[in-house]
Write a protein that holds these residues in place. Structure first.
Motif, PDB file in Angstrom:
ATOM      1  N   GLN A 193      -5.612   5.956   5.239  1.00  0.00           N
ATOM      2  CA  GLN A 193      -5.577   4.512   5.808  1.00  0.00           C
ATOM      3  C   GLN A 193      -7.120   4.168   5.848  1.00  0.00           C
ATOM      4  N   TYR A 217      -7.858   2.663   2.728  1.00  0.00           N
ATOM      5  CA  TYR A 217      -7.250   1.390   2.566  1.00  0.00           C
ATOM      6  C   TYR A 217      -7.645   0.298   3.245  1.00  0.00           C
ATOM      7  N   MET A 218      -8.039   0.660   4.552  1.00  0.00           N
ATOM      8  CA  MET A 218      -8.611  -0.582   5.183  1.00  0.00           C
ATOM      9  C   MET A 218      -9.829  -1.016   4.782  1.00  0.00           C
ATOM     10  N   LYS A 258      -8.729  -2.890   0.935  1.00  0.00           N
ATOM     11  CA  LYS A 258      -7.828  -3.461   0.829  1.00  0.00           C
ATOM     12  C   LYS A 258      -8.536  -5.219   0.391  1.00  0.00           C
ATOM     13  N   HIS A 303      -7.408 -12.178   5.817  1.00  0.00           N
ATOM     14  CA  HIS A 303      -7.899 -11.427   6.982  1.00  0.00           C
ATOM     15  C   HIS A 303      -9.300 -11.655   7.637  1.00  0.00           C
ATOM     16  N   LEU A 330      -8.775  -5.092   9.414  1.00  0.00           N
ATOM     17  CA  LEU A 330      -7.127  -4.955   9.185  1.00  0.00           C
ATOM     18  C   LEU A 330      -6.587  -4.315  10.519  1.00  0.00           C
ATOM     19  N   LYS A 372      -3.458  -8.126  13.446  1.00  0.00           N
ATOM     20  CA  LYS A 372      -2.572  -8.904  12.652  1.00  0.00           C
ATOM     21  C   LYS A 372      -3.287 -10.406  12.699  1.00  0.00           C
ATOM     22  N   THR A 373      -2.707 -10.750  11.230  1.00  0.00           N
ATOM     23  CA  THR A 373      -3.064 -12.416  11.204  1.00  0.00           C
ATOM     24  C   THR A 373      -2.270 -13.319  11.858  1.00  0.00           C
ATOM     25  N   PRO A 410      -1.450  -2.732  12.240  1.00  0.00           N
ATOM     26  CA  PRO A 410      -0.763  -3.742  11.691  1.00  0.00           C
ATOM     27  C   PRO A 410      -0.607  -3.457   9.977  1.00  0.00           C
ATOM     28  N   TYR A 411      -1.651  -3.272   9.641  1.00  0.00           N
ATOM     29  CA  TYR A 411      -1.577  -3.222   8.079  1.00  0.00           C
ATOM     30  C   TYR A 411      -1.800  -1.705   7.716  1.00  0.00           C
ATOM     31  N   ARG A 412      -0.746  -0.965   7.461  1.00  0.00           N
ATOM     32  CA  ARG A 412      -0.794   0.498   7.485  1.00  0.00           C
ATOM     33  C   ARG A 412      -0.478   1.080   6.056  1.00  0.00           C
ATOM     34  N   THR A 413      -0.697   2.146   5.647  1.00  0.00           N
ATOM     35  CA  THR A 413      -0.317   2.865   4.814  1.00  0.00           C
ATOM     36  C   THR A 413       0.952   3.767   5.093  1.00  0.00           C
TER      37      THR A 413
END
Lengths: 872, 112
Positions: A526, A529-530, A533, A671, A675, A678-679, A828-831
């Motif tokens: 995660q 990823y953050m 991304k 963004h 991350l 949330k946008t 909010p933006y997760r793996t």
């Protein structure tokens, strides 16, 4: 004198034996005993008390041993104690097992000490204030979206004081970045806070210079922290009474303020953000427009309510108070929450703007790992002991045969485990002592070393060790003392070989390890990823320059023009928000009758989207006012389109902030924050200087090859405009990375402790394999003689352990997924937890186990079978 | 007065010490903590504790009025040996001086 004299309490005699010099001992103890015997007809209880009193009176200074003698005596006692000797002998005889036990336990105990210190430190935040239990932070709860904020309005405290007179004290502080000028030098102070003088009565803040009595009780006074005072005036200088010039940009004022005092360095278990404090009366005067505003929140408010009844009254009464000031409709959406001061560090993740790194979940997780590690280490010990049971069985059988009682046998085993555990305990403590500095650097917290010798830790450490002794020594002792001694002597141990517990324990150990591996991998996945991304814009080589001063903000277009001439500047734009953006301005948007929602508003210029390299999906970019009526044009993002559910957004006219504006374009969602958030719907528009939302940031794309020279030239441009403001710039990618700091740090901690626990488990597994191959060496040798290959033998031994490790993994899997899912939920933006991660975790567990097993099995498989078959 | 010269500094005989010293003399070779204790209780009716007697004996030995040697053990003593005390000639002399002082003083007491 009776023939079987009654004897006095042994422990009193023992005590005298420890303390009194040999010369006097016989005389005193003999006489005392005789005296006891003489008076044996009296009530036992009273006699014992009298005996104790007389015995104490015979402890005259000249009769006492020196400390050195007492120590020597104790050592003598333990060395010549038979249990101790037998224990030592057994430990030394099995050097390999003993060192495995010692290494495993020492590692585990050291880790446990660090973890315990960390947990204690985290949970002790703010507890050093004497009144900490009665202090609360007032939190604003906005019910419609459930958001929590620690910012409160200017009129709140006066109203509270008015409504509930005399029952509480309040302290507020509000952030306001300033420049502090001292003679020629100028310092930017981002952590300048306006504060009430009550701050010093509610909280226990010690003064290095000056006194808390009249600090900040009048306008134009400031209090510095020790660090800042040193920065301004040099070390050891008492600055009380000196005058400094404070330039406040938001208020557009320059104040001459007198230094009232210097705060001593605060303990590390607090997270107050202030570095410089100014009298709040200045601010209340400067920001008079907010005096009665119940919508502009900017102050952190703390309340000291000592009487629980008052607390109940105030807590219940705030509803009516808000209603009185806001009206029923608005008040119903608001709620004031009193958060206990001690909870502010660990329970504030959901509170907006609370930038502390505490998180109760992380503390619980780390604490749990501490217990896991101790558990794995004690399992190792129990395993080793039970594995060796039938070797010890013969010894124990003979002991039993010779009349050893159950308690005697248990004592023997407890002594042995006591020696091992306490040796590890002492080594672990010394290790923790030596590695304290690196540890505090690793967790980036100044945890005081005094914690290590605090009553809390010392006591728990002792309790943990005694539990270990009883657990690890008691279990084998209990089994052995129960068994049939004849069988044990004859070496029949079918009963023992059926002991399944060992397998269960190995499963448990590897289950825990697999669980930790899985969680670490999910978190790592995660976090990476953050950080990797795509944000929807290009954050590399992007620099934000902040313009604090109103003067500079007014000239932002000119500065922008000048900077765009610097050769390394690829493009430049101005914006009302930095990147990552805080989104300070939220307006209402109405796109159809009765259809309203809040939307974040950002002022930009036409170069903005091009500079950050994001795409306009639909329609056009904004243009400057003279080309069309673009002052009324806006660009919205995809989220806004979705939220309004518009089919044909471009060309539509909406009412934004009380004005009709036309949507000219739709920009892709990018963004603008990390991350973790949330946008949300955003509207972009062109603005002119002089408003609250006016552009105060320059966003610059720099040529990768000329970063430092370009920044140097930009600073030159800056200096030609500013008088004494400091050129303040940030790289966007770095700032984004920093916002994952809390997760990254947790990942580091978790990773490190997971590695430790796996290490301890492997040490145990290694011991088990050594033992098994040793036990089966004859069998394996015969197999070899009969033609089994190395791989057959390795397979034979590894098979069982592979099964155990796999079973452990299967048990750990659902639990690991459950816990990881729970952790991932708040992003909010997760793996997702992919099959790949699960397979990788299983692979790692197995690989580690195989490596541990492999070394020894291969060694056995390769060795000459004659070695093991020769002697029968 | 002549006898004052004999009493050296630090060898003053306290009241309880004098009593213990007398008992040690009376017990004649069989003096140790408990025998002294019972003797005192019997002869004077005074209640004393073992540790007071030990302290007195220690002082007397320091002043060289008694000597001691390790004696036999018994079951009642928990198998620990006694320390047997004997009065020395210096001790006897000190007792005599003490008695003389008293007698001289009594002689000076006006009759009834």
């Amino acid at each position: 004198m009776s023939s079987t004299p009654r004897t006095p309490p042994k422990w009193i005699d023992q005590l005298l034996e420890w303390l009194i010099r040999d010369y006097f001992l016989d005389e005193i103890l003999g006489d005392l005993n005789e005296w006891y015997d003489l008076n044996a007809d009296k009530t036992r209880f009273i006699l014992n008390i009298k005996y104790f009193l007389v015995a104490i009176r015979s402890l005259k200074r000249y009769r006492l041993k020196t400390t050195q003698n007492i120590l020597l005596y104790l050592i003598d006692m333990s060395i010549f104690n038979n249990n101790f000797r037998v224990g030592m002998r057994s430990i030394l005889k099995n050097r390999l097992f003993s060192s495995i036990n010692l290494i495993g336990l020492t590692t585990a105990l050291t880790a446990a000490l660090f973890i315990y210190a960390y947990v204690l430190h985290e949970t002790s935040y703010h507890s050093f204030h004497p009144k900490a239990d009665s202090i609360f932070r007032i939190i604003n709860h906005y019910k419609p979206d459930g958001s929590l904020s620690r910012s409160t309005t200017s009129p709140l405290v006066p109203s509270l004081l008015n409504e509930f007179p005399g029952s509480a004290e309040y302290a507020r502080f509000g952030q306001d970045p300033v420049y502090v000028n001292i003679e020629e030098a100028s310092f930017y102070e981002g952590n300048f806070y306006w504060a009430d003088s009550t701050l010093f009565t509610i909280f226990d803040l010690e003064f290095l210079y000056g006194s808390k009595q009249n600090a900040l009780n009048a306008p134009n006074k400031i209090v510095l922290t020790e660090e800042v005072s040193t920065k301004y005036f040099g070390e050891g200088v008492n600055p009380v009474g000196k005058i400094v010039e404070v330039k406040v940009y938001d208020g557009n004022q320059v104040l001459s303020m007198q230094v009232d005092g210097v705060l001593k360095k605060m303990p590390s278990n607090q997270d107050f953000p202030f570095e410089v404090l100014g009298s709040i009366s200045n601010a209340l005067d400067m920001y008079k427009q907010f005096e009665n505003s119940w919508s502009f929140s900017w102050l952190h408010t703390y309340a000291l309510i000592e009487d629980p009844n008052d607390f109940e009254r105030i807590n219940a009464g705030t509803v009516d108070m808000l209603e009185k000031h806001l009206g029923a409709e608005m008040a119903s959406e608001m709620e004031l929450i009193f958060q206990p001061l001690k909870e502010t560090h660990l329970y504030s993740q959901d509170i907006r703007g609370a930038r502390n790194d505490g998180n109760i979940k992380y503390v619980i997780a780390i604490g749990a790992i501490g217990i896991f590690i101790l558990l794995i280490a004690s399992i190792n010990y129990i395993n080793m002991m039970t594995a060796r049971l039938y070797r010890r069985g013969k010894e124990v059988g003979i002991r039993k045969f010779n009349g050893a009682s159950k308690p005697q046998l248990i004592k023997l085993f407890l002594t042995e485990s006591g020696i091992v555990v306490f040796t590890s305990g002492i080594v672990a403590f010394s290790l923790a002592w030596l590695m304290w500095e690196p540890f505090t650097v690793f967790v980036s917290k100044e945890i005081p070393m005094s914690l290590l010798v605090s009553k809390n830790i010392a006591l728990s450490y002792l309790v943990a060790m005694i539990t270990l002794v009883i657990l690890a020594g008691g279990y084998p002792a209990w089994i052995l003392s129960r068994l049939d001694m004849l069988k044990m002597i004859r070496g029949v141990h079918e009963k023992l070989s059926r002991v399944q517990l060992r397998r269960v324990l190995v499963v448990l150990q590897f289950g825990i390890s697999a669980f930790l591996i899985l969680c670490t991998m999910v978190i790592w996945n995660q976090v990476s990823y953050m950080s990797n991304k795509s944000l929807g814009f290009n954050k590399e080589q992007l620099v934000v320059v902040q313009l604090e001063s109103k003067d500079l903000q007014a000239q932002i277009d000119v500065i922008k023009g000048a900077m765009s001439n610097v050769s390394g500047v690829l493009s430049i734009a101005s914006s009302g928000e930095s990147l990552p953006s805080e989104m300070n301005n939220t307006w209402g948007i109405e796109w159809a009758p009765e259809k309203r929602m809040p939307i974040d508003v950002v002022t930009i210029d036409p170069q903005y989207f091009e500079t950050i390299e994001t795409k306009i999906l639909n329609g056009n970019n904004l243009t400057l006012p003279f080309k069309s009526d673009s002052a009324r044009s806006i660009v919205i993002n995809e989220s806004a389109v979705d939220a309004m559910n518009l089919d044909e957004p471009v060309g539509k006219t909406v009412n934004l902030g009380g004005r009709n504006r036309r949507i000219v374009g739709v920009v892709q969602d990018f963004h603008y924050q990390s991350l973790q958030t949330k946008t949300e719907p955003v509207a972009y528009m062109i603005g002119t200087p002089g408003h609250r939302i006016s552009a105060d940031n320059l966003i610059v794309r720099i040529k990768p090859s000329e970063v430092s020279s370009t920044i140097g030239q930009m600073e030159e441009v800056w200096d030609s405009f500013s008088r004494n403001e400091v050129f303040n710039f940030k790289f966007v990618d770095e700032t984004y990375q920093n916002s994952y700091e809390s997760e990254t740090r947790f990942l580091q901690l978790l990773g490190a402790f997971a590695v430790l626990s796996i290490l301890v488990a492997c040490i145990g597994l290694f011991g088990m394999v050594v033992f098994i191959t040793d036990e089966r060496s004859k069998e394996l040798s015969i197999r070899k003689v009969l033609g089994a290959g190395v791989h057959n033998i390795v397979m034979l031994v590894s098979k069982e352990f592979t099964m155990l490790v796999l079973i452990g993994f299967v048990i750990a899997l659902p639990l690991g997924i459950l816990v990881s899912e729970n952790w991932l939920e708040r992003f909010p933006y997760r793996t997702e937890i992919s099959i790949l991660i699960i397979v990788a975790a299983a692979g790692i567990s197995l690989l580690i186990a195989w490596l541990t097993i492999g070394f020894n099995t291969v060694k056995t498989a390769l060795s000459n079978p004659v070695k093991f078959l020769r002697n029968e | 007065m002549a006898f004052t010269n004999i009493i050296m500094k630090g060898t003053h005989l306290g009241e309880f010490e004098e009593l213990v010293l007398l008992i040690v003399g009376i017990l004649n070779g069989d003096a140790y903590g408990i025998s002294i204790l019972t003797e005192i209780e019997e002869k004077t009716g005074r209640k004393v504790t073992v540790s007071t007697i030990h302290t007195a004996l220690y002082r007397l030995e320091e002043k060289e009025y008694v000597t001691s040697q390790v004696g036999g053990a018994s079951k009642a003593r928990g198998g620990r040996s006694k320390r047997l005390y004997e009065i020395t000639s210096a001790g006897r002399q000190a007792l005599e001086i003490s008695r003389d002082v008293r007698e001289n003083l009594w002689n000076l007491m006006p009759g009834k």
